[in-house]
Design a protein around this motif. Structure first.
Motif, short mmCIF file in Angstrom:
data_model
loop_
_atom_site.label_atom_id
_atom_site.label_comp_id
_atom_site.label_asym_id
_atom_site.label_seq_id
_atom_site.Cartn_x
_atom_site.Cartn_y
_atom_site.Cartn_z
N GLU A 46 66.78 68.83 79.43
CA GLU A 46 66.09 70.08 79.16
C GLU A 46 65.73 70.17 77.68
O GLU A 46 66.56 69.89 76.81
N PHE A 47 64.53 70.59 77.42
CA PHE A 47 64.10 70.82 76.04
C PHE A 47 64.83 72.03 75.46
O PHE A 47 65.00 73.05 76.14
N SER A 61 62.87 76.70 73.68
CA SER A 61 62.85 77.05 75.09
C SER A 61 63.19 78.53 75.21
O SER A 61 63.86 79.10 74.34
N ASP A 62 62.75 79.12 76.28
CA ASP A 62 63.03 80.54 76.50
C ASP A 62 64.53 80.80 76.58
O ASP A 62 65.00 81.87 76.20
N GLY A 66 65.88 83.07 70.07
CA GLY A 66 66.61 84.22 69.54
C GLY A 66 68.07 83.94 69.29
O GLY A 66 68.77 84.73 68.64
N ARG A 67 68.59 82.82 69.82
CA ARG A 67 70.00 82.48 69.64
C ARG A 67 70.18 81.19 68.84
O ARG A 67 71.17 81.04 68.12
N PHE A 68 69.26 80.27 69.00
CA PHE A 68 69.34 78.98 68.31
C PHE A 68 68.25 78.90 67.24
O PHE A 68 67.17 79.45 67.40
N PRO A 107 55.62 68.94 72.36
CA PRO A 107 56.95 68.80 71.75
C PRO A 107 58.11 68.95 72.71
O PRO A 107 59.23 68.56 72.37
N HIS A 108 57.86 69.48 73.90
CA HIS A 108 58.97 69.71 74.82
C HIS A 108 59.11 68.61 75.87
O HIS A 108 59.92 68.74 76.80
#
Length: 126
Positions: A46-47, A61-62, A66-68, A107-108
């Motif tokens: 997973e990206f 990624s969604d 906001g956290r990473f 990029p993903h």
């Protein structure tokens, strides 16, 4: 020969923070797009996040937005992934990846990256 060496990771409680590092040798780091991917047991890769060679654009990624935070230090040839508010579903082996900035591809997408780190385990407990 390009080598990506990862450090960081480990066991953390839910809600906690960790920082992953990935140091590149063998090629001009500033010419590389860098990314982080992860793979949980039994799941596909997973990206997570990516940062362009020019340090101007980042992608997330969604599930981690906001956290990473992905960042890079071109003087240290290192890319970082600062992870906060960790959740159990963040548990996975995390891989850094690199590709030349002239290489195409979104990029993903994992196959566009030519160089990969050895992987590091991140485990988030309750």
């Amino acid at each position: 020969q390009v080598e990506l060496v990862q450090s960081g990771g480990g066991l953390v409680q839910a809600g906690g923070s960790l920082r992953l590092s990935c140091t590149v040798s063998g090629r001009a780091f500033s010419s590389l797009h860098m990314a982080w991917f992860r793979q949980a047991t039994g799941k596909e890769q997973e990206f997570v996040a990516a940062i362009e060679w020019s340090n101007t654009d980042t992608y997330y990624s969604d599930s981690v937005k906001g956290r990473f935070i992905i960042s890079r230090d071109n003087t240290e040839n290192t890319v970082f992934l600062q992870m906060t508010e960790l959740k159990r579903e963040d548990t996975a082996v995390y891989y850094c990846a690199a590709k030349n900035h002239a290489a195409g591809g979104a990029p993903h997408i994992p196959p566009v990256y030519r160089y990969w780190g050895q992987g590091t385990q991140v485990t988030v407990s309750l």
